[in-house]
Each structure stands twice: as C-alpha cells, then as structure tokens.
Write a protein that holds these residues in place. Structure first.
Motif, PDB file in Angstrom:
ATOM      1  N   GLU B 208       0.880  -1.043   0.010  1.00 41.27           N
ATOM      2  CA  GLU B 208       0.016  -0.047  -0.040  1.00 41.27           C
ATOM      3  C   GLU B 208       1.069   1.235  -0.157  1.00 41.27           C
ATOM      4  O   GLU B 208       1.857   1.321   1.014  1.00 41.27           O
ATOM      5  N   MET B 209       0.521   2.390  -0.862  1.00 39.59           N
ATOM      6  CA  MET B 209       1.299   3.497  -1.094  1.00 39.59           C
ATOM      7  C   MET B 209       1.355   4.084   0.218  1.00 39.59           C
ATOM      8  O   MET B 209       2.632   4.592   0.610  1.00 39.59           O
ATOM      9  N   GLU B 210       0.339   4.329   1.045  1.00 35.71           N
ATOM     10  CA  GLU B 210       0.413   5.143   2.307  1.00 35.71           C
ATOM     11  C   GLU B 210       1.248   4.438   3.257  1.00 35.71           C
ATOM     12  O   GLU B 210       1.912   5.146   4.051  1.00 35.71           O
ATOM     13  N   LEU B 211       1.377   3.050   3.200  1.00 33.82           N
ATOM     14  CA  LEU B 211       2.224   2.253   4.117  1.00 33.82           C
ATOM     15  C   LEU B 211       3.844   2.533   3.903  1.00 33.82           C
ATOM     16  O   LEU B 211       4.580   2.918   4.839  1.00 33.82           O
ATOM     17  N   ILE B 212       4.092   2.922   2.484  1.00 32.40           N
ATOM     18  CA  ILE B 212       5.597   2.766   2.036  1.00 32.40           C
ATOM     19  C   ILE B 212       5.741   4.335   2.708  1.00 32.40           C
ATOM     20  O   ILE B 212       6.970   4.330   3.153  1.00 32.40           O
ATOM     21  N   ARG B 213       4.964   5.117   2.580  1.00 31.64           N
ATOM     22  CA  ARG B 213       5.262   6.634   2.983  1.00 31.64           C
ATOM     23  C   ARG B 213       5.238   6.552   4.558  1.00 31.64           C
ATOM     24  O   ARG B 213       6.447   6.979   5.046  1.00 31.64           O
ATOM     25  N   ASP B 214       4.721   6.029   5.236  1.00 28.25           N
ATOM     26  CA  ASP B 214       4.461   6.175   6.663  1.00 28.25           C
ATOM     27  C   ASP B 214       5.540   5.400   7.378  1.00 28.25           C
ATOM     28  O   ASP B 214       6.222   5.855   8.335  1.00 28.25           O
ATOM     29  N   GLU B 215       5.702   4.223   7.095  1.00 24.35           N
ATOM     30  CA  GLU B 215       6.654   3.337   7.739  1.00 24.35           C
ATOM     31  C   GLU B 215       7.968   3.406   7.301  1.00 24.35           C
ATOM     32  O   GLU B 215       9.062   3.185   7.905  1.00 24.35           O
ATOM     33  N   ARG B 216       8.373   3.574   5.770  1.00 21.53           N
ATOM     34  CA  ARG B 216       9.514   3.579   5.351  1.00 21.53           C
ATOM     35  C   ARG B 216      10.163   4.851   5.181  1.00 21.53           C
ATOM     36  O   ARG B 216      11.137   5.112   4.671  1.00 21.53           O
ATOM     37  N   ASN B 217       8.950   6.007   5.147  1.00 20.78           N
ATOM     38  CA  ASN B 217       9.383   7.537   4.784  1.00 20.78           C
ATOM     39  C   ASN B 217       9.950   7.560   3.298  1.00 20.78           C
ATOM     40  O   ASN B 217      10.964   8.166   3.047  1.00 20.78           O
ATOM     41  N   GLU B 218       9.455   6.606   2.381  1.00 23.92           N
ATOM     42  CA  GLU B 218       9.967   6.680   0.984  1.00 23.92           C
ATOM     43  C   GLU B 218       9.024   6.735   0.164  1.00 23.92           C
ATOM     44  O   GLU B 218       7.697   6.769   0.426  1.00 23.92           O
ATOM     45  N   ASP B 219       9.175   7.366  -0.846  1.00 24.79           N
ATOM     46  CA  ASP B 219       8.176   7.654  -2.013  1.00 24.79           C
ATOM     47  C   ASP B 219       8.268   6.082  -2.999  1.00 24.79           C
ATOM     48  O   ASP B 219       9.247   5.213  -2.906  1.00 24.79           O
ATOM     49  N   ALA B 220       7.686   6.106  -4.080  1.00 22.27           N
ATOM     50  CA  ALA B 220       7.605   4.805  -4.712  1.00 22.27           C
ATOM     51  C   ALA B 220       8.911   4.687  -5.428  1.00 22.27           C
ATOM     52  O   ALA B 220       9.196   3.583  -5.567  1.00 22.27           O
ATOM     53  N   VAL B 221       9.493   5.411  -5.903  1.00 19.00           N
ATOM     54  CA  VAL B 221      10.792   5.308  -6.707  1.00 19.00           C
ATOM     55  C   VAL B 221      11.930   4.832  -5.822  1.00 19.00           C
ATOM     56  O   VAL B 221      12.497   4.041  -5.938  1.00 19.00           O
ATOM     57  N   GLU B 222      12.101   5.414  -4.567  1.00 22.12           N
ATOM     58  CA  GLU B 222      12.864   5.187  -3.463  1.00 22.12           C
ATOM     59  C   GLU B 222      12.583   3.673  -3.092  1.00 22.12           C
ATOM     60  O   GLU B 222      13.704   2.907  -2.901  1.00 22.12           O
ATOM     61  N   TRP B 223      11.347   3.344  -2.696  1.00 21.25           N
ATOM     62  CA  TRP B 223      11.103   1.969  -2.377  1.00 21.25           C
ATOM     63  C   TRP B 223      11.472   1.137  -3.413  1.00 21.25           C
ATOM     64  O   TRP B 223      12.135  -0.202  -3.148  1.00 21.25           O
ATOM     65  N   MET B 224      11.113   1.274  -4.830  1.00 19.08           N
ATOM     66  CA  MET B 224      11.694   0.415  -5.911  1.00 19.08           C
ATOM     67  C   MET B 224      13.225   0.263  -5.860  1.00 19.08           C
ATOM     68  O   MET B 224      13.511  -0.762  -5.980  1.00 19.08           O
ATOM     69  N   LYS B 225      13.867   1.389  -5.745  1.00 15.68           N
ATOM     70  CA  LYS B 225      15.319   1.366  -5.986  1.00 15.68           C
ATOM     71  C   LYS B 225      15.901   0.458  -4.477  1.00 15.68           C
ATOM     72  O   LYS B 225      16.831  -0.578  -4.829  1.00 15.68           O
ATOM     73  N   SER B 226      15.297   0.482  -3.370  1.00 17.44           N
ATOM     74  CA  SER B 226      15.741  -0.134  -2.304  1.00 17.44           C
ATOM     75  C   SER B 226      15.417  -1.587  -2.332  1.00 17.44           C
ATOM     76  O   SER B 226      16.405  -2.390  -2.077  1.00 17.44           O
TER      77      SER B 226
END
Lengths: 118, 233
Positions: B208-226
């Motif tokens: 879930e997009m909001e979870l990525i921001r909330d828990e990882r403090n990342e946007d989708a691009v950073e999430w994808m890279k990590s």
C-alpha cells in the motif's frame, strides 16, 4: 498543477494538515462547505480513497461535521478551532525545542534570534 | 475481484511471468512498476485474458479469465491501436459495436472534458491528443476492471495531468478498479492505492502506497530502488 507532496508522510496526513492550516489562517471559515470527496480528489490530484480518509480523519478530530445529504462543513465550534490552534502551537514548539537541544542552543539565545526575526 | 495464482507464462521456453500471485480488490487504483522488460505488458495481457498462462490460474470474480472476459475487462494496450484514418467519433462507434458496456454518451462527455477533438482523423492528431481519444474510448466502457498499459508514456506534462484527472473523475471507485503500468511513477503515485513491483517476471513486492510513506518514509521510486538493491546483494 497537482500539488506536491513530501515523500516522508502519508498523503492523507499532508492533506489533513493542509486543511487544518487553512482553517487556522482563516482561508476556510467556520461553517464553510468543503468540496465533495471527488471534487477535492480532482483538485488535489489524489485518489478518491485518500480523500475519503482525509474527511474521516477531520471528522474524528471534530474539525468538520458531515450533514447527511448536504456534505461536509468546517465546524462552527470556535472553541474547537481555538483548541486546534493551541495544539498546533505546542506541536511546533516541541519540535523546535528538540531541534535546538540537539544543536546545543539555549532557549535564551534563540529568543533573541526570534525577536530579531531570524 | 481479480485473482492470480502462481501464474507462469513462457515465451520460447523463457519464463516472462514467473510464479506470480496477487489479488486486485474492488475499488482501488493499482500501479505496476519495474524496469523495461520486466514483464509489465505481458502481465496486463494475461490479466485481460489475451494470453493464456502456461501454469497457474487467473480468475475474475470466481470465473476463469479468457478472451471472452473482455466484456468485463477494459484493456488499453500501449500501442496506438486505431486506424489513422479513423476519427475519434468513428473509434467510439466501433467501440459501441464491440462492447455492450460502452456508452457513447459517456465517451463524449469524457472526450469533451479532455478537450479531445473527435472529428479529426487520428493520423492528424498529436500523440497527446490520440491518447486522449484512447482514454475516452476506454473509460467510455462501464467495466469492472480497467487495465491500462503505459497510459501516460511519451506524453507532455499537461496531457498527463489531464488524463490522470480524468481517471479520478470518471472511475467509480465503489465498483471499479484500475490497474495501470507506468514509468511515470512520481506523477502517478498520488492516485495509487497500491503498487506492484515486478522484476524479471517475478513479483518483488505489492504494498500500500500510504504504508510505504508512513513506515519507510519513502516514495515509490525510492522504495523500488531499495528493493531492487536488496535483491542484487
């Protein structure tokens, strides 16, 4: 254009902050009607589900009231708005104090700087 | 609503989609992201029933997805699919003959909203304006699921924004879902409920997009890279 969002906070939370800010600054008046969920979604370029969550959150904070069949309105309870103002000020102050503490500045020093306007 | 279970698809013995499982719920907009050649288009074609999995199952509301599922699933490929000599008007008429859930009226409302020219031949339109016609034709259907392959690729920012807003306006989020593949992750992110990350045909993550921001403090691009980096190690 679609408003920008910072990456480190859920979008719904950023929109809640934005609307609360607009109330405190007086851009949104007590009793003023908010756009429909879909309209607000289009305006801010976000998902309808996100705006639904924003409106739910505002209602839980008692910042808005939903009137059946009429829409969502900013609360007319000025006391609640006053309270929110206090809460926000405390929040900002706490963040500020943590930050100056971590940099080793004293409150007294900072008060001088603040008085000078930064 | 749509369910994939251990789906395998091979092309010339090479797995293009490899053991992929996920569920698309009703009422969400979901983005499929990943590098070029990771299998995004193939995945969408499988979901649309245009390709048959070698193994595994794809079901829409408990019924197997086949070519005939096209009456419930509105699929929009990433190529310019219409004859250049067609006008938008003619495309809409073609759609109304092909799909019983197509509403000429709705398509015209959307086209008007997008300021698309419906009386000019597609060959004479810019890429952005052809994309507007394509979006109006696709959303003109009342499908339960819309599959959009790279709907914003190669478009200027204005065209992208108007298409994104049309999606928000004309999708009935109570009853419909959208799955779209995209490289324009940053721009599309605010309208996504969830993201599916593909790599080499495998599902790396669905979140879930909001979870990525909330828990990882990342946007989708950073999430994808990590996540990509994690796999390399």
């Amino acid at each position: 254009m679609t408003q920008d969002f910072s990456k480190d906070k859920p979008i719904y939370a950023q929109l809640v902050d934005r609307i609360c800010g607009d109330v405190l600054k007086g851009y949104l008046k007590p009793g003023e009607k908010l756009p429909s969920v879909r309209e607000y979604a289009i305006e801010s370029g976000v998902n309808v589900n996100t705006v639904q969550r924003v409106y739910k959150e505002l209602e839980a904070m008692e910042m808005t009231e939903t009137k059946r069949g009429q829409g969502t309105f900013i609360t007319t309870d000025e006391e609640r708005i006053g309270q929110l103002r206090e809460e926000m000020m405390t929040q900002v102050a706490t963040q500020f104090l943590t930050m100056i503490d971590s940099l080793g500045f004293t409150k007294e020093e900072m008060i001088e700087v603040l008085k000078k306007g930064g | 609503m749509l369910q994939l279970e251990n789906v395998l698809f091979k092309y010339r013995k090479k797995p293009i989609i490899n053991d992929v499982s996920f569920t698309i719920p009703t009422g969400q907009i979901i983005g499929v992201i990943g590098e070029n050649g990771c299998g995004k288009s193939t995945l969408l074609q499988l979901m649309a029933g245009l390709l048959r999995p070698n193994k595994g199952a794809i079901q829409l509301e408990d019924r197997k997805v086949t070519r005939r599922s096209a009456d419930k699933i509105a699929y929009s490929p990433d190529i310019d699919l219409f004859y250049e000599s067609y006008t938008g008007e003619q495309v809409f008429r073609f759609y109304s003959e092909q799909f019983s859930d197509f509403s000429l009226e709705k398509a015209h409302i959307i086209a008007k909203h997008l300021e698309a020219q419906t009386t000019v031949k597609l060959g004479k339109l810019s890429k952005g304006n052809r994309a507007r016609i394509k979006m109006a034709a696709t959303l003109g259907r009342e499908a339960s699921l819309y599959l959009l392959d790279e709907p914003f690729a190669g478009l200027d920012p204005l065209a992208r924004e108007s298409l994104i807003k049309a999606l928000i306006r004309f999708i009935d989020i109570e009853n419909q879902s959208v799955v779209l593949s995209t490289h324009e992750v940053n721009e599309v992110e605010p309208i996504l409920d969830q993201v599916i990350l593909l790599r080499d045909g495998r599902l790396t993550a669905m979140e879930e997009m909001e979870l990525i921001r909330d828990e990882r403090n990342e946007d989708a691009v950073e999430w994808m890279k990590s996540l990509y980096e994690k796999q390399v190690r």
